[in-house]
Design a protein around this motif. Sequence first.
Motif, short mmCIF file in Angstrom:
data_model
loop_
_atom_site.label_atom_id
_atom_site.label_comp_id
_atom_site.label_asym_id
_atom_site.label_seq_id
_atom_site.Cartn_x
_atom_site.Cartn_y
_atom_site.Cartn_z
N SER A 83 -35.49 25.45 27.91
CA SER A 83 -36.69 24.78 28.36
C SER A 83 -36.51 23.29 28.10
O SER A 83 -36.31 22.88 26.96
N ILE A 84 -36.57 22.49 29.15
CA ILE A 84 -36.35 21.06 29.00
C ILE A 84 -37.51 20.31 29.63
O ILE A 84 -37.88 20.56 30.78
N THR A 85 -38.11 19.41 28.86
CA THR A 85 -39.14 18.52 29.37
C THR A 85 -38.60 17.10 29.32
O THR A 85 -37.43 16.89 28.98
N SER A 86 -39.43 16.12 29.63
CA SER A 86 -38.94 14.74 29.69
C SER A 86 -38.33 14.27 28.38
O SER A 86 -37.30 13.61 28.38
N ASP A 87 -38.94 14.59 27.24
CA ASP A 87 -38.37 14.15 25.97
C ASP A 87 -38.23 15.27 24.95
O ASP A 87 -37.80 15.05 23.83
N GLY A 89 -37.86 19.93 24.33
CA GLY A 89 -37.33 21.16 24.87
C GLY A 89 -36.73 22.02 23.79
O GLY A 89 -36.72 21.66 22.61
#
Length: 145
Positions: A83-87, A89
């Motif tokens: 799971s990766i978000t902008s900053d 995860g």
Amino acid sequence: MNEREQKKISRRKRLWFTPLTGCLGVFISIFLRIKAVFFGAPKIISKATPFEYAIEQAFKNETVIENLGQSIEKYGTPSGNTSITSDGGNVDISIPIRGDKGEGTLIVKGIRVNGEWVYKDLYVVVTRTQEEINLLEKERALETV
């Protein structure tokens, strides 16, 4: 055959053709979606930075090379969650690897804090002996956060 009989035959053929193409279209659509899930997801996982970092660490580790051999490669399908978000995860994946001496599984668990990956677990489990080979560099370990 006269023209009237030919129209009847043509009409009967069209009555079968329409449902057949409709069903075929549905099956093709389902097949393409299943293919995307099974073959697209591993590609997404394999392009994640933790995947690349883990592979690099495993392939250059002397203990891994001693147990699996010189020509180590990944094989099979990676499994787990990323799971990766902008900053931020998190990552929890296992990657099958093998060499000319044996096989193993590369385990990667970590979180992303402020755009940087910090690893909780990064190790290889050698299939033959069930030995765990730690690949963590002390400065990248989760305990330092």
